[in-house]
Design a protein around this motif. Structure first.
Motif, PDB file in Angstrom:
ATOM      1  N   PRO A  88      16.939  31.983  23.240  1.00  0.00           N
ATOM      2  CA  PRO A  88      16.796  33.452  23.184  1.00  0.00           C
ATOM      3  C   PRO A  88      15.536  33.390  25.022  1.00  0.00           C
ATOM      4  O   PRO A  88      14.871  32.409  25.070  1.00  0.00           O
ATOM      5  CB  PRO A  88      15.325  33.925  22.615  1.00  0.00           C
ATOM      6  N   VAL A  89      15.488  34.409  26.479  1.00  0.00           N
ATOM      7  CA  VAL A  89      15.349  34.520  27.339  1.00  0.00           C
ATOM      8  C   VAL A  89      13.700  35.147  26.813  1.00  0.00           C
ATOM      9  O   VAL A  89      13.702  36.930  26.691  1.00  0.00           O
ATOM     10  CB  VAL A  89      15.890  34.761  27.858  1.00  0.00           C
ATOM     11  N   GLY A  90      12.664  35.057  27.216  1.00  0.00           N
ATOM     12  CA  GLY A  90      11.374  35.604  27.314  1.00  0.00           C
ATOM     13  C   GLY A  90      11.085  36.402  28.886  1.00  0.00           C
ATOM     14  O   GLY A  90      10.303  36.055  29.219  1.00  0.00           O
ATOM     15  N   GLY A  91      12.105  37.166  29.481  1.00  0.00           N
ATOM     16  CA  GLY A  91      12.469  38.507  29.688  1.00  0.00           C
ATOM     17  C   GLY A  91      13.050  37.288  30.874  1.00  0.00           C
ATOM     18  O   GLY A  91      13.396  36.162  31.270  1.00  0.00           O
ATOM     19  N   GLY A  92      13.697  38.399  31.645  1.00  0.00           N
ATOM     20  CA  GLY A  92      14.474  38.159  32.516  1.00  0.00           C
ATOM     21  C   GLY A  92      14.017  38.398  34.011  1.00  0.00           C
ATOM     22  O   GLY A  92      14.005  38.336  35.148  1.00  0.00           O
ATOM     23  N   PHE A  93      15.236  39.991  33.830  1.00  0.00           N
ATOM     24  CA  PHE A  93      14.488  41.098  34.800  1.00  0.00           C
ATOM     25  C   PHE A  93      15.760  40.905  36.259  1.00  0.00           C
ATOM     26  O   PHE A  93      15.014  40.942  37.095  1.00  0.00           O
ATOM     27  CB  PHE A  93      13.036  40.845  35.381  1.00  0.00           C
ATOM     28  N   GLY A  94      15.789  39.431  36.068  1.00  0.00           N
ATOM     29  CA  GLY A  94      17.261  39.061  37.061  1.00  0.00           C
ATOM     30  C   GLY A  94      16.522  37.653  37.768  1.00  0.00           C
ATOM     31  O   GLY A  94      17.056  37.449  38.676  1.00  0.00           O
ATOM     32  N   GLY A  95      15.063  37.557  37.551  1.00  0.00           N
ATOM     33  CA  GLY A  95      14.512  36.040  37.755  1.00  0.00           C
ATOM     34  C   GLY A  95      15.063  34.490  37.163  1.00  0.00           C
ATOM     35  O   GLY A  95      14.580  33.493  37.747  1.00  0.00           O
ATOM     36  N   LYS A  96      16.078  35.220  36.082  1.00  0.00           N
ATOM     37  CA  LYS A  96      16.910  34.284  35.395  1.00  0.00           C
ATOM     38  C   LYS A  96      18.482  34.077  35.884  1.00  0.00           C
ATOM     39  O   LYS A  96      18.745  33.602  34.602  1.00  0.00           O
ATOM     40  CB  LYS A  96      16.556  33.598  34.476  1.00  0.00           C
ATOM     41  N   ASP A  97      19.007  34.933  36.394  1.00  0.00           N
ATOM     42  CA  ASP A  97      20.210  35.000  37.526  1.00  0.00           C
ATOM     43  C   ASP A  97      20.789  33.857  37.987  1.00  0.00           C
ATOM     44  O   ASP A  97      22.277  33.473  38.199  1.00  0.00           O
ATOM     45  CB  ASP A  97      20.480  35.929  38.279  1.00  0.00           C
ATOM     46  N   ASP A  98      20.187  32.702  38.801  1.00  0.00           N
ATOM     47  CA  ASP A  98      21.020  31.690  39.354  1.00  0.00           C
ATOM     48  C   ASP A  98      20.495  30.245  38.472  1.00  0.00           C
ATOM     49  O   ASP A  98      19.612  30.592  38.287  1.00  0.00           O
ATOM     50  CB  ASP A  98      19.747  31.950  40.758  1.00  0.00           C
ATOM     51  N   PRO A  99      21.589  29.460  39.310  1.00  0.00           N
ATOM     52  CA  PRO A  99      21.049  28.528  38.890  1.00  0.00           C
ATOM     53  C   PRO A  99      20.260  27.520  40.034  1.00  0.00           C
ATOM     54  O   PRO A  99      19.903  27.977  40.383  1.00  0.00           O
ATOM     55  CB  PRO A  99      22.115  27.409  39.482  1.00  0.00           C
ATOM     56  N   PHE A 100      19.384  26.900  39.232  1.00  0.00           N
ATOM     57  CA  PHE A 100      18.077  26.331  39.637  1.00  0.00           C
ATOM     58  C   PHE A 100      17.490  25.362  39.549  1.00  0.00           C
ATOM     59  O   PHE A 100      18.191  24.246  38.968  1.00  0.00           O
ATOM     60  CB  PHE A 100      16.544  26.742  38.689  1.00  0.00           C
ATOM     61  N   SER A 101      17.329  23.845  41.005  1.00  0.00           N
ATOM     62  CA  SER A 101      16.739  23.174  40.887  1.00  0.00           C
ATOM     63  C   SER A 101      16.505  22.588  40.102  1.00  0.00           C
ATOM     64  O   SER A 101      16.983  21.013  39.314  1.00  0.00           O
ATOM     65  CB  SER A 101      15.632  22.749  42.109  1.00  0.00           C
ATOM     66  N   HIS A 102      15.133  23.177  39.326  1.00  0.00           N
ATOM     67  CA  HIS A 102      14.725  22.539  38.118  1.00  0.00           C
ATOM     68  C   HIS A 102      15.457  21.800  37.211  1.00  0.00           C
ATOM     69  O   HIS A 102      15.845  20.622  36.514  1.00  0.00           O
ATOM     70  CB  HIS A 102      12.912  23.351  37.073  1.00  0.00           C
ATOM     71  N   GLU A 103      16.487  22.991  36.773  1.00  0.00           N
ATOM     72  CA  GLU A 103      18.125  22.992  35.785  1.00  0.00           C
ATOM     73  C   GLU A 103      18.911  21.257  36.210  1.00  0.00           C
ATOM     74  O   GLU A 103      19.277  20.596  34.939  1.00  0.00           O
ATOM     75  CB  GLU A 103      18.585  23.916  35.535  1.00  0.00           C
ATOM     76  N   ILE A 104      19.427  21.160  37.642  1.00  0.00           N
ATOM     77  CA  ILE A 104      19.907  20.411  38.507  1.00  0.00           C
ATOM     78  C   ILE A 104      19.129  19.049  37.817  1.00  0.00           C
ATOM     79  O   ILE A 104      19.221  17.436  37.007  1.00  0.00           O
ATOM     80  CB  ILE A 104      20.338  20.759  39.152  1.00  0.00           C
ATOM     81  N   CYS A 105      18.063  18.728  38.220  1.00  0.00           N
ATOM     82  CA  CYS A 105      16.690  17.701  38.468  1.00  0.00           C
ATOM     83  C   CYS A 105      16.915  17.121  36.921  1.00  0.00           C
ATOM     84  O   CYS A 105      16.794  15.797  36.537  1.00  0.00           O
ATOM     85  CB  CYS A 105      15.212  17.926  38.790  1.00  0.00           C
TER      86      CYS A 105
END
Lengths: 176, 789
Positions: free
Chosen positions: B238-255
């Motif tokens: 479950p995501v604690g709020g997004g509003f579009g801010g968690k729509d992209d793949p991000f550096s920290h996920e890949i790292c």
């Protein structure tokens, strides 16, 4: 009247450390012995050492209220207190509210009034409302707004949080 | 569609409310695994610089550090849009904004990881930083991306003409031009981005991440790590709020994934609040110019709209954002000839992307103030001005968007009446004022992000022999209530209660595809897939029950945990018994549902942005109290009517409307993503200094839901999560004008701007604060598009 972000009273704390030091924390009536560095915040002690992840880390700098817990009945930001300062004192977290499989009336009211969306600020909101209602069983809307004014909600669930707090007061007064 | 529903449309609690109110819900940062390490990112302190040398030897020598990676470990580029593969997980050769990730560390605890980041030596050679739209348009020698974009520091340039605007302006009896600036803001979900990666020795990566788009993260991981997608599993807790801010793949996920592979231990990375501000992908700052020709009676003959978008350092969703700043104007107003030109530029700031109502609040803000100004010039009242231009149902817009249901007129009339707008307007006295605006939004982007013909949402459903129903869906609940939607659709069809439906969601190993929680698409698309799967299972249950009871299937009804004969309700079988009968007859009970959005009508380049199965509509009246001494604006009350088609859960819809109002008020009054010039440092990266509404500023909101029963909607439903945000912003701006006679054509409307405008007015000026001129920029010749007949 409950106010926000009450820092623990200035108390003399014995100098501890450096390095990990043993402490006892009384959380939701249960005593835990743990070994923490003196710089460990109460928030990290709850989340990382005790696995009580219901208390949320959202800013870690005392600005949002997501980590609100009760210390001797007063609401505090757990990220702004050291675990050492809280030794031997009563700490209440969201995990301690439901008893014997029964929801606390504040929790029941939050669900009934849909006073949450993503739920990330919700434990902090609930603890702030608990502190308010423990002191003032018959709050006005303004009392509620002030009691949760230190708890940000980016989903904007505020109108429903107000309703839930007032509904919870009603439930508590009627003894349900 | 009949209104006889058992659970649809009722005011029921969220299915996941109990877990969230008791602290049991596990968000990404609440997860931990045995032997888990903590990751941290070292980020650039410079807005624009070459990386000359990185030396991690001291960091690696620190006890408790397990691995350090840099750009050379992850050389493959990625990005959310296929046309914008312009990001590295860790900077290679150069950094493009303060906060650009440069290296990543895995260590025994967070403190050691932080200390290790401090020990990494990076030698930079500073480059000139491009900080504004104007600089980016002008600068030819310094380029933020040498090998990407539309030349210079341009990312995307659009020029479209529908019909013939010159002709339209010739028909006009009055023409007005206006300039507006919409400041950028950030999503600031309460939950920081967090992820946990685990690598198994059989070569499989599992990533738990607070993401709105697990499917797109899955694809990006496979690309950058060069692993088959079948070896990667992405789970969104479950995501604690997004509003579009968690729509992209991000550096920290890949790292995190890469560090888990290198160390053989699970690695968790949770961004700090400061990092969330720099990760951004929020609202684009947009400078806008609009010119409209009208007849004396207010009817629009032509419109020319230009937007200049400050994109920050990367593409992100920017191509779509650029088009969205021009796509929906003709959805609320009939515009016979329409020209739209836009340019998105790169600047040395954190990348902008999609924020709630993606790319449409900016032009809506401009348009709705512009409409009020036109009305005043023509001596019309703002309501009448709008009435004369509103679109209706079953309308194809000049840019080829197909509207089915359309409740914009009902929304407008409702808020005007309920608020007493006409009586309250122009009361004078210089303190209180009312303002009006309307808007629209898509119910799901008609096209997926990457081109493919597969369904946009799929649901698997099974019933076991205890009668328990489990729904599997890739949709991810970010607080908008998608879990409740999924459960409600299935429960309605099968005659059960939403809380009884077991849900397995957002897990690329276990659930079929849903593209993600963006563009207000989930209720629409997942809803159809869920209904379809449930109908298939209901058919099997009915066949088995029909045989047992000797009642034809057409006469059977599933409701209240029973399947019964409509003509003789006493003749019935309990749901769990029906499940056993059907399993005995057909074997294991499972079914699937799939949804494809209707094909778009437009065929021009750029016609992929804007089409949707349906459009929601909103209207808003804001009442404000202004203090001319301090410039302070207090919003006293908001009236908001929203054309929802049909609410699947009325309580949740009202929550989404109130939340949209909250976020809109933040944008119009106080929120600003601002950076120190040249240094590129965020001015206020904390929840205290970045102002947002607290309980003390939140006004009462009166919500009206307008039912239009959308033919393309699941049970007639349309979206609620984003559309209601847009009209709030211009409604407040128009209310400030009504109160004080000043025009703040540049949000946020801060006390400083109010005082400046009042001072200007007192000196005999126009009493306006806003941009004065458009940047010099030559748009290319437009693509000419013939409007629909």
């Amino acid at each position: 009247m409950a106010t926000k972000a009450v820092r623990p009273k200035k108390r003399k704390i014995a100098v501890r450390g450096p390095g990990k030091t043993p402490i006892k924390l009384i959380v939701n009536g249960e005593t835990h012995e743990l070994l923490v560095e003196p710089r460990r915040t109460l928030l990290d002690a709850l989340r990382k050492d005790l696995g009580l992840t219901g208390t949320k880390r959202a800013c870690d700098e005392g600005t949002c209220g997501a980590c609100t817990v009760l210390l001797d009945g007063k609401p505090i930001y757990a990220c702004m207190a050291l675990a050492l300062e809280c030794e031997g004192r009563s700490i209440e977290t969201v995990e301690g509210l439901a008893r014997n499989g029964k929801l606390h009336p504040i929790q029941a009211a939050f669900i009934e009034e849909d006073a949450l969306q993503c739920g990330f600020c919700t434990p902090g909101q609930i603890m702030s409302v608990k502190a308010l209602l423990d002191e003032n069983p018959n709050p006005t809307l303004e009392d509620v707004k002030r009691a949760v004014s230190g708890n940000l909600c980016r989903c904007g669930a505020y109108p429903k949080i107000f309703k839930a707090a007032l509904r919870a007061a009603e439930l508590l007064r009627s003894g349900s | 569609m009949s209104g006889d529903f058992a659970v649809v449309g009722k005011a029921l609690p969220k299915v996941d409310g109990l877990a969230k109110c008791t602290g049991q819900t596990k968000y990404a940062d609440d997860l931990s695994l045995p032997r888990m390490l903590y990751g941290k990112l070292l980020r650039s302190p410079h807005p624009h610089a070459k990386i000359l040398r990185i030396d991690a030897s001291k960091a690696l020598a620190l006890p408790g550090v397990f691995a350090v990676i840099t750009g050379k470990d992850l050389p493959i580029k990625f990005g959310i849009m296929p046309s914008s593969q312009d990001e590295h997980a860790l900077a290679v050769d150069k950094v493009r904004y303060v906060g650009d990730p440069v290296a990543a560390v895995a260590a025994i605890d967070e403190e050691t990881a932080e200390r290790a980041c401090e020990l990494i030596e990076v030698e930079y050679q500073k480059l000139p930083a491009i900080m504004t739209i104007e600089e980016a348009l002008k600068e030819q020698n310094v380029r933020i991306h040498e090998d990407f974009g539309a030349g210079g520091n341009l990312h995307k340039v659009v020029a479209l003409e529908f019909g013939n605007v010159d002709e339209g302006f010739q028909e006009a009896e009055y023409i007005r031009e206006d300039l507006f600036f919409y400041q950028g803001s950030t999503h600031l979900p309460m939950e920081q981005h967090a992820c946990l990666a685990q690598y198994d020795l059989d070569g499989k990566i599992t990533l738990w991440s607070s993401t709105q788009t697990p499917h797109y993260v899955h694809r990006a991981l496979a690309k950058v790590l060069q692993m088959p997608e079948s070896k990667i599993r992405v789970i969104a807790p479950p995501v604690g709020g997004g509003f579009g801010g968690k729509d992209d793949p991000f550096s920290h996920e890949i790292c995190a994934a890469k560090l888990a592979m290198l160390t053989g231990r699970p690695v968790k990375i949770t961004l700090t609040r400061d990092e969330v501000f720099y990760t951004h992908r929020g609202r684009h700052p947009v400078l806008m110019w609009v010119k409209t020709g009208v007849k004396r009676d207010g009817r629009i003959t032509a419109m020319h709209f230009r937007s200049f978008l400050d994109g920050g350092a990367h593409g992100s969703y920017g191509v779509a954002t650029t088009y969205y700043t021009g796509a929906l104007q003709p959805v609320t107003y009939k515009i016979p000839h329409y020209k739209f030109e836009a340019v998105r530029v790169f600047t040395n700031k954190p990348p902008c992307g999609p924020k709630r109502a993606h790319g449409t609040p900016q032009p809506r803000y401009a348009l709705e103030i512009h409409m009020d100004k036109l009305a005043e010039d023509l001596g019309l009242d703002p309501v009448e001005m709008r009435r004369r231009n509103l679109t209706g149902p079953h309308h194809v817009t000049v840019n080829w968007l197909k509207i089915n249901s359309n409740g914009v007129r009902e929304c407008l009339e409702k808020v005007v009446e309920a608020s007493g707008y006409q009586k309250k307007r122009k009361r004078g006295g210089g303190r209180r004022g009312v303002g009006l605006a309307i808007s629209t939004y898509i119910c799901g982007a008609g096209l997926p992000i990457y081109w493919n013909d597969m369904p946009q949402s799929e649901v698997h459903l099974k019933i076991d022999r205890t009668g328990r129903v489990t729904a599997f869906s890739g949709a991810i609940d970010i607080g908008q209530g998608s879990n409740t939607m999924l459960a409600t659709f299935v429960a309605e069809v099968l005659g059960l209660r939403p809380e009884e439906i077991a849900l397995v969601t957002a897990d690329t190993d276990l659930t079929p595809i849903d593209l993600g929680s963006y563009s207000s698409r989930v209720t629409m698309m997942m809803g159809h897939a869920a209904i379809q799967a449930a109908e298939k299972l209901k058919k099997l249950l009915f066949e088995a029950v029909s045989e047992k009871l000797g009642v034809p299937t057409e006469r059977l009804v599933a409701r209240d945990h029973r399947i019964y004969d409509r003509e003789n309700p006493a003749k019935s079988i309990a749901f769990d018994e029906a499940a056993r009968l059907a399993e005995a007859k057909f074997g294991t009970l499972a079914a699937t549902g799939s949804y494809w959005a209707p094909k778009k009508l437009g065929t021009y380049k750029g016609s992929g942005v804007g089409p949707s199965p349906a459009y929601s509509f909103s209207a808003c009246v804001a009442e404000v109290e202004c203090d001319p001494e301090t410039g302070q604006i207090n919003v006293e009350k908001i009236w908001l009517a929203h054309d929802i088609g049909r609410p699947i859960n009325e309580t949740l819809v009202i929550g989404q409307v109130e939340g949209s109002v909250y976020m809109g008020l933040g944008e119009v009054l106080m929120e600003e993503q601002e950076f120190r010039n040249r240094l590129g440092i965020h001015k206020i990266p904390s929840l205290l200094d970045y102002k947002s509404l607290t309980t003390k500023e939140m006004p009462p909101v009166e919500t009206f839901l307008i039912y239009t029963d959308e033919p393309n909607g699941p049970f007639g439903a349309k979206e609620a999560g984003q559309g209601p945000l847009s009209p709030v912003i211009p409604a407040v701006a128009n209310a400030v004008y009504d109160a004080l006679g000043i025009r703040i054509d540049e949000i946020p409307i801060t006390p400083e701007k109010v005082l400046k405008a009042l001072e200007d007015k007192a000196k005999g000026g126009k009493g306006r604060v806003g941009p004065e001129r458009m940047p010099d920029f030559q748009f290319p010749a437009p693509i000419k598009v013939e409007p629909p007949k």
